[in-house]
Every structure is written in structure tokens, then in C-alpha cells.
Scaffold this motif. Sequence first.
Motif, PDB file in Angstrom:
ATOM      1  N   PRO A  76       0.862  -1.095   0.066  1.00  0.00           N
ATOM      2  CA  PRO A  76       0.167   0.008   0.020  1.00  0.00           C
ATOM      3  C   PRO A  76       0.887   1.420   0.017  1.00  0.00           C
ATOM      4  CG  PRO A  76      -0.227  -1.215   2.151  1.00  0.00           C
ATOM      5  CD  PRO A  76       0.754  -1.940   1.405  1.00  0.00           C
ATOM      6  N   THR A  77       0.195   2.265  -0.689  1.00  0.00           N
ATOM      7  CA  THR A  77       0.866   3.513  -0.554  1.00  0.00           C
ATOM      8  C   THR A  77       0.950   4.217   1.004  1.00  0.00           C
ATOM      9  OG1 THR A  77      -1.218   5.043  -1.081  1.00  0.00           O
ATOM     10  CG2 THR A  77       0.282   3.880  -2.906  1.00  0.00           C
ATOM     11  N   TYR A  78       1.864   5.308   0.882  1.00  0.00           N
ATOM     12  CA  TYR A  78       1.783   6.002   2.281  1.00  0.00           C
ATOM     13  C   TYR A  78       0.758   6.339   2.600  1.00  0.00           C
ATOM     14  CZ  TYR A  78       2.890   9.697   5.612  1.00  0.00           C
ATOM     15  OH  TYR A  78       2.608  10.485   6.798  1.00  0.00           O
ATOM     16  N   ASP A  79       0.019   7.064   1.518  1.00  0.00           N
ATOM     17  CA  ASP A  79      -1.548   7.724   1.788  1.00  0.00           C
ATOM     18  C   ASP A  79      -2.399   6.613   2.384  1.00  0.00           C
ATOM     19  OD1 ASP A  79      -0.440  10.282   1.025  1.00  0.00           O
ATOM     20  OD2 ASP A  79      -1.052   9.953  -0.999  1.00  0.00           O
ATOM     21  N   GLN A  80      -2.677   5.399   1.677  1.00  0.00           N
ATOM     22  CA  GLN A  80      -3.377   4.413   2.230  1.00  0.00           C
ATOM     23  C   GLN A  80      -2.926   3.888   3.565  1.00  0.00           C
ATOM     24  OE1 GLN A  80      -2.468   1.670  -0.925  1.00  0.00           O
ATOM     25  NE2 GLN A  80      -4.222   2.135  -2.264  1.00  0.00           N
ATOM     26  N   LEU A  81      -1.697   3.896   3.914  1.00  0.00           N
ATOM     27  CA  LEU A  81      -1.293   3.507   5.152  1.00  0.00           C
ATOM     28  C   LEU A  81      -1.517   4.591   6.280  1.00  0.00           C
ATOM     29  CD1 LEU A  81       2.172   2.070   4.524  1.00  0.00           C
ATOM     30  CD2 LEU A  81       0.186   0.765   5.275  1.00  0.00           C
ATOM     31  N   TYR A  82      -1.564   5.855   5.857  1.00  0.00           N
ATOM     32  CA  TYR A  82      -1.977   7.075   6.713  1.00  0.00           C
ATOM     33  C   TYR A  82      -3.361   7.194   6.997  1.00  0.00           C
ATOM     34  CZ  TYR A  82      -2.053  11.607   8.688  1.00  0.00           C
ATOM     35  OH  TYR A  82      -2.294  12.671   9.688  1.00  0.00           O
ATOM     36  N   ALA A  83      -4.308   6.659   5.801  1.00  0.00           N
ATOM     37  CA  ALA A  83      -5.717   6.792   6.133  1.00  0.00           C
ATOM     38  C   ALA A  83      -6.251   5.549   6.965  1.00  0.00           C
ATOM     39  CB  ALA A  83      -6.387   6.605   4.781  1.00  0.00           C
ATOM     40  N   GLU A  84      -5.520   4.654   6.833  1.00  0.00           N
ATOM     41  CA  GLU A  84      -5.749   3.401   7.880  1.00  0.00           C
ATOM     42  C   GLU A  84      -5.470   3.469   9.516  1.00  0.00           C
ATOM     43  OE1 GLU A  84      -7.268  -0.384   9.151  1.00  0.00           O
ATOM     44  OE2 GLU A  84      -7.560   0.712   7.480  1.00  0.00           O
ATOM     45  N   GLN A 100       7.316   2.982   8.939  1.00  0.00           N
ATOM     46  CA  GLN A 100       6.890   3.176  10.648  1.00  0.00           C
ATOM     47  C   GLN A 100       5.422   2.731  10.431  1.00  0.00           C
ATOM     48  OE1 GLN A 100       8.161   6.959  11.511  1.00  0.00           O
ATOM     49  NE2 GLN A 100      10.022   6.353  12.803  1.00  0.00           N
ATOM     50  N   LEU A 101       4.571   3.468   9.707  1.00  0.00           N
ATOM     51  CA  LEU A 101       3.300   3.419   9.713  1.00  0.00           C
ATOM     52  C   LEU A 101       2.978   1.884   9.290  1.00  0.00           C
ATOM     53  CD1 LEU A 101       2.064   6.273   7.574  1.00  0.00           C
ATOM     54  CD2 LEU A 101       1.320   5.626   9.853  1.00  0.00           C
ATOM     55  N   LYS A 102       3.732   0.983   8.515  1.00  0.00           N
ATOM     56  CA  LYS A 102       3.406  -0.161   8.180  1.00  0.00           C
ATOM     57  C   LYS A 102       3.596  -1.193   9.324  1.00  0.00           C
ATOM     58  CE  LYS A 102       4.694  -1.425   3.930  1.00  0.00           C
ATOM     59  NZ  LYS A 102       5.424  -1.852   2.838  1.00  0.00           N
ATOM     60  N   ARG A 103       4.693  -0.824  10.373  1.00  0.00           N
ATOM     61  CA  ARG A 103       5.071  -1.419  11.281  1.00  0.00           C
ATOM     62  C   ARG A 103       3.781  -1.305  12.390  1.00  0.00           C
ATOM     63  NH1 ARG A 103      10.269  -0.330  10.806  1.00  0.00           N
ATOM     64  NH2 ARG A 103      10.068   1.825  11.950  1.00  0.00           N
ATOM     65  N   LYS A 104       3.575  -0.156  12.680  1.00  0.00           N
ATOM     66  CA  LYS A 104       2.653   0.241  13.560  1.00  0.00           C
ATOM     67  C   LYS A 104       1.096  -0.516  13.239  1.00  0.00           C
ATOM     68  CE  LYS A 104       2.335   3.076  17.275  1.00  0.00           C
ATOM     69  NZ  LYS A 104       3.039   3.031  18.427  1.00  0.00           N
ATOM     70  N   LEU A 105       0.749  -0.622  12.043  1.00  0.00           N
ATOM     71  CA  LEU A 105      -0.348  -1.050  11.786  1.00  0.00           C
ATOM     72  C   LEU A 105      -0.458  -2.622  11.690  1.00  0.00           C
ATOM     73  CD1 LEU A 105      -1.473   1.375   8.694  1.00  0.00           C
ATOM     74  CD2 LEU A 105      -2.560   1.032  10.634  1.00  0.00           C
ATOM     75  N   SER A 106       0.818  -3.075  11.431  1.00  0.00           N
ATOM     76  CA  SER A 106       0.792  -4.752  11.410  1.00  0.00           C
ATOM     77  C   SER A 106       0.527  -5.480  12.838  1.00  0.00           C
ATOM     78  CB  SER A 106       2.176  -5.326  11.010  1.00  0.00           C
ATOM     79  OG  SER A 106       3.344  -4.685  11.729  1.00  0.00           O
ATOM     80  N   ARG A 107       0.794  -4.471  13.914  1.00  0.00           N
ATOM     81  CA  ARG A 107       0.513  -5.111  15.152  1.00  0.00           C
ATOM     82  C   ARG A 107      -0.911  -5.565  15.589  1.00  0.00           C
ATOM     83  NH1 ARG A 107       4.293  -0.789  18.448  1.00  0.00           N
ATOM     84  NH2 ARG A 107       6.091  -1.265  17.492  1.00  0.00           N
TER      85      ARG A 107
END
Length: 107
Positions: A76-84, A100-107
Motif C-alpha cells: 500500500p502507498t503512504y497515503d493508504q497507510l496513513y488513512a488506515e 513506521q506506519l506499516k510496522r504500527k499497523l501490522s501489530r
Amino acid sequence: MPRGSSPKRERQYGHIEKGARRRGAGPARAKEIAARTVNKERARTGEARTASRTSTRDVSSARRGGLRSHGGAAGPTYDQLYAEARRRNIHGRSSMNKAQLKRKLSR
């Protein structure tokens, strides 16, 4: 479209133009993309009188589009990760980068 184009190529042109417009291309750019794609396919199949070497020997437009259509390893793009992250109300998201967003969202 060149005169004498088949109905199939006319439909193909319309579909490609609509797709480009949907992805955010302007009207002129969408027409250019559609015309180039259709002309390349006409050259590949022998419908055109003249054809460049790259048109006939290069990867077909359909195959190239298929190769580029998936995110693959990029995900996913940065914008998609940020929206999530926003949807999940993750604090500190505005100062995070993509990893960092990817790591935080995978928890």
C-alpha cells in the motif's frame, strides 16, 4: 482513431480513454494514451500499414499493463497507510514515515 479502424479498435480506444480519465489523466492525455495503445496493438497485429520496430517486438500493451497493475512488494502507498492509521486512531501518525506506519499497523 485512423479512418478504417475496426469496431473492436474503436471500443478498445473508448475503454482505454475512460480508464485513463478515471485514473486522473486530463482529456488530452487520456486521448493520447488511448491512441498510442490502440496504434501499437494495430501495428502488432498487422492492421497498420507501417509499424516501428518497438511496436512489433516490444512487450504488448496488455501484458505491460498487467505487470504494472499490482502493487507487488511495494504494497500500500503512504497515503493508504496513513488513512488506515487515522481510521484506527493511531497516535503520532503524522510524524511517521511509510515503514513506521506499516510496522504500527501490522501489530
